[in-house]
Design a protein around this motif. Sequence first.
Motif, mmCIF file in Angstrom:
data_model
loop_
_atom_site.group_PDB
_atom_site.id
_atom_site.type_symbol
_atom_site.label_atom_id
_atom_site.label_comp_id
_atom_site.label_asym_id
_atom_site.label_seq_id
_atom_site.Cartn_x
_atom_site.Cartn_y
_atom_site.Cartn_z
ATOM 1 N N VAL A 96 56.057 39.727 15.196
ATOM 2 C CA VAL A 96 54.922 39.271 16.013
ATOM 3 C C VAL A 96 54.030 40.445 16.415
ATOM 4 O O VAL A 96 52.805 40.301 16.505
ATOM 5 C CB VAL A 96 55.386 38.487 17.264
ATOM 6 N N VAL A 97 54.629 41.607 16.633
ATOM 7 C CA VAL A 97 53.828 42.789 16.956
ATOM 8 C C VAL A 97 53.087 43.267 15.715
ATOM 9 O O VAL A 97 51.914 43.669 15.779
ATOM 10 C CB VAL A 97 54.712 43.911 17.540
ATOM 11 N N GLY A 98 53.754 43.218 14.567
ATOM 12 C CA GLY A 98 53.132 43.651 13.318
ATOM 13 C C GLY A 98 51.910 42.846 12.942
ATOM 14 O O GLY A 98 51.002 43.346 12.255
ATOM 15 N N GLU A 99 51.856 41.581 13.398
ATOM 16 C CA GLU A 99 50.698 40.738 13.111
ATOM 17 C C GLU A 99 49.406 41.320 13.681
ATOM 18 O O GLU A 99 48.308 41.016 13.202
ATOM 19 C CB GLU A 99 50.909 39.339 13.683
ATOM 20 N N ALA A 100 49.522 42.171 14.699
ATOM 21 C CA ALA A 100 48.332 42.715 15.359
ATOM 22 C C ALA A 100 47.674 43.839 14.564
ATOM 23 O O ALA A 100 46.542 44.236 14.882
ATOM 24 C CB ALA A 100 48.704 43.228 16.751
ATOM 25 N N ASP A 101 48.348 44.349 13.533
ATOM 26 C CA ASP A 101 47.773 45.457 12.765
ATOM 27 C C ASP A 101 46.409 45.105 12.185
ATOM 28 O O ASP A 101 45.542 45.965 12.027
ATOM 29 C CB ASP A 101 48.722 45.876 11.642
ATOM 30 N N ARG A 102 46.194 43.833 11.865
ATOM 31 C CA ARG A 102 44.926 43.445 11.249
ATOM 32 C C ARG A 102 43.751 43.489 12.229
ATOM 33 O O ARG A 102 42.588 43.376 11.824
ATOM 34 C CB ARG A 102 45.043 42.051 10.635
ATOM 35 N N TYR A 103 44.063 43.649 13.521
ATOM 36 C CA TYR A 103 42.998 43.711 14.518
ATOM 37 C C TYR A 103 42.639 45.148 14.902
ATOM 38 O O TYR A 103 41.774 45.355 15.760
ATOM 39 C CB TYR A 103 43.416 42.959 15.788
ATOM 40 N N LYS A 104 43.281 46.143 14.306
ATOM 41 C CA LYS A 104 43.021 47.531 14.668
ATOM 42 C C LYS A 104 41.561 47.897 14.431
ATOM 43 O O LYS A 104 40.968 47.534 13.405
ATOM 44 C CB LYS A 104 43.920 48.471 13.860
ATOM 45 N N THR A 105 41.008 48.619 15.381
ATOM 46 C CA THR A 105 39.616 49.048 15.289
ATOM 47 C C THR A 105 39.483 50.540 15.021
ATOM 48 O O THR A 105 38.395 51.017 14.715
ATOM 49 C CB THR A 105 38.867 48.709 16.586
ATOM 50 N N LEU A 106 40.579 51.278 15.155
ATOM 51 C CA LEU A 106 40.565 52.726 14.950
ATOM 52 C C LEU A 106 41.628 53.117 13.938
ATOM 53 O O LEU A 106 42.732 52.569 13.939
ATOM 54 C CB LEU A 106 40.819 53.465 16.263
ATOM 55 N N SER A 107 41.295 54.074 13.072
ATOM 56 C CA SER A 107 42.284 54.557 12.110
ATOM 57 C C SER A 107 43.354 55.387 12.801
ATOM 58 O O SER A 107 44.493 55.462 12.346
ATOM 59 C CB SER A 107 41.600 55.394 11.019
ATOM 60 N N ALA A 108 42.974 56.016 13.915
ATOM 61 C CA ALA A 108 43.929 56.791 14.717
ATOM 62 C C ALA A 108 43.889 56.249 16.139
ATOM 63 O O ALA A 108 43.162 56.770 17.002
ATOM 64 C CB ALA A 108 43.580 58.276 14.692
ATOM 65 N N PRO A 109 44.641 55.184 16.420
ATOM 66 C CA PRO A 109 44.628 54.558 17.752
ATOM 67 C C PRO A 109 44.994 55.544 18.857
ATOM 68 O O PRO A 109 45.747 56.505 18.649
ATOM 69 C CB PRO A 109 45.675 53.451 17.627
ATOM 70 N N TYR A 110 44.443 55.286 20.046
ATOM 71 C CA TYR A 110 44.638 56.178 21.189
ATOM 72 C C TYR A 110 46.028 55.998 21.790
ATOM 73 O O TYR A 110 46.501 54.882 21.973
ATOM 74 C CB TYR A 110 43.579 55.874 22.251
ATOM 75 N N VAL A 111 46.698 57.126 22.102
ATOM 76 C CA VAL A 111 48.012 57.111 22.746
ATOM 77 C C VAL A 111 47.891 57.468 24.221
ATOM 78 O O VAL A 111 48.374 56.770 25.095
ATOM 79 C CB VAL A 111 48.984 58.066 22.026
ATOM 80 N N GLY A 112 47.247 58.604 24.509
ATOM 81 C CA GLY A 112 46.979 58.985 25.898
ATOM 82 C C GLY A 112 48.196 59.402 26.695
ATOM 83 O O GLY A 112 48.303 59.064 27.873
ATOM 84 N N ARG A 113 49.092 60.162 26.080
ATOM 85 C CA ARG A 113 50.291 60.597 26.802
ATOM 86 C C ARG A 113 49.953 61.564 27.940
ATOM 87 O O ARG A 113 50.361 61.352 29.082
ATOM 88 C CB ARG A 113 51.274 61.263 25.834
ATOM 89 N N GLU A 114 49.204 62.623 27.629
ATOM 90 C CA GLU A 114 48.917 63.624 28.656
ATOM 91 C C GLU A 114 48.067 63.044 29.783
ATOM 92 O O GLU A 114 48.266 63.375 30.947
ATOM 93 C CB GLU A 114 48.214 64.830 28.020
ATOM 94 N N ASN A 115 47.133 62.183 29.452
ATOM 95 C CA ASN A 115 46.293 61.577 30.479
ATOM 96 C C ASN A 115 47.124 60.688 31.402
ATOM 97 O O ASN A 115 46.943 60.701 32.626
ATOM 98 C CB ASN A 115 45.178 60.745 29.832
ATOM 99 N N TYR A 116 48.045 59.930 30.827
ATOM 100 C CA TYR A 116 48.887 59.059 31.650
ATOM 101 C C TYR A 116 49.768 59.894 32.583
ATOM 102 O O TYR A 116 49.891 59.586 33.782
ATOM 103 C CB TYR A 116 49.762 58.168 30.775
ATOM 104 N N LEU A 117 50.386 60.939 32.049
ATOM 105 C CA LEU A 117 51.259 61.777 32.875
ATOM 106 C C LEU A 117 50.473 62.427 34.012
ATOM 107 O O LEU A 117 50.987 62.591 35.128
ATOM 108 C CB LEU A 117 51.927 62.849 32.016
ATOM 109 N N LYS A 118 49.223 62.762 33.749
ATOM 110 C CA LYS A 118 48.368 63.318 34.809
ATOM 111 C C LYS A 118 48.144 62.286 35.901
ATOM 112 O O LYS A 118 48.138 62.608 37.100
ATOM 113 C CB LYS A 118 47.038 63.764 34.203
#
Length: 489
Positions: free
Chosen positions: A245-267
């Motif tokens: 069910v999660v894999g089904e969402a791949d077709r909706y991706k808008t970026l080739s390198a999706p945002y993760v934001g680890r450092e921003n979240y930890l801040k």
Amino acid sequence: MIHLLLTAVMAGASAGCAMNPVSGTPDLVFMSESSEVNIGSTNDAKIREKYGVYDNPELQAYVQQIGQKLAEQSHRKNLGYHFTVLDSPEVNAFALPGGYIYITRGIMAYINSEAELAAVLGHEIGHVTARHGVRQHSAATATGMVGAIIGVATGVRVSQDLFNVLGNAMLSGYGREHELESDRLGAEYMARAGYDPQAVIKVIGILKNQEEYEKKTAAAENREARIYHGVFASHPSADKRLQEVVGEADRYKTLSAPYVGRENYLKQIENLSFGTVKKAGVLVGNRYYLPESDLSFDFPKGWSVQPALTSLTTVSMASNDQQARLQLDIHDLDKDVTPDEFLKRHMQLNDLPKGESVKGLSQPSFTTILPMASGFSANETRVTVMHYNNKRLLLQGTAKTPGAFATADRVFLALAGKLRPLKAEEKTAVERRGQGQRLRVIRAVSGDSFATLAKKSTLEKYSEETLRLINDKFPDGEPQAGESIKIIE
């Protein structure tokens, strides 16, 4: 006759059908969208009062921003979504109908990136867009209608507590199919918003590790486990249905390198409160202190607090053998309403069994035994109402068997007579102890290990395991030099 009456009920129920905003297929619901929003708006104040809103405007704004970014990609972007961080150590997130979504600071300590935060918020948005709460409410309403008809036809009374049905679903989950649907929808909204939907698998894996370890420690300590409802029995790495069910969402991706934001979240979560703080009560030795209500009491011998069920206005306790439970609820006081009248209104009773005042109390009180059934007990419940300064205290105690109740009832009555205000020296000590720990983010250096970091932590127990869990290094991972990691001070 019953068949004809049931047919009439179902025919009437069909009039409540509406189109599901996600699937586009008919839904059996008995609630308009405006009524749905009204339920959320009305109960939002109750949620805020019960748990408290975390006092960090910057973090609140950050969560609201991420939530709105996802909501704009949802099937019901017209709703006015509200995202709130609750001041609770519980590991949880949930949603009210109408777009009111809550996430605890407790669960935020275990999340390690903005994408993982989006996965949790997206899951809860999914519950709202698919109208899971409304559908649960409508199913219960239908059951209640059928029960009423059967009662007329047979003389057997069938009742249904709709609020409890909806509340239990919000906090404990809606069942695997609805939870999977929320994961699918949340993953889709993430992909459309520029996040990698695989973060759903990532964060569920983190929370699954927390759940498994929490269940073990809770069992050892004879208390309720603090776990998130959106986690299934199997680990996500082995859950093919979840991965699909999660894999089904791949077709909706808008970026080739999706945002993760680890450092921003930890801040954003730097200095986050961790664990229990003074507002929710402090246990010192065998005495429990509630500074906000200027209330304390000796904890019953052989009993323990249930942290997952305890909030600003509620303290839940259980006997160590799990045969009896006791809950203290704190309400604002209306002096014009007597304790017995309050009890009748609160329990929606026409009459009360014979009762009496609590011995040793100078302020008004009333205690009695009600023949009340619950999911925990089908026996009696000791109910006590007391005036305490400007508060009204409600104690409810029950047990699994008549024998256990007879033993526990002495505890229920004894506790009511032991409540007292904090002494001056206690207030100072509790204030100091009740500040709780704080989450800090540091840069790991060569030679750092969770064993050495645990020795410097203010965590009193399970410190090494906790550090691994909040850093997604459980069960045996270690920090890498140069890596940002979370510690507890």
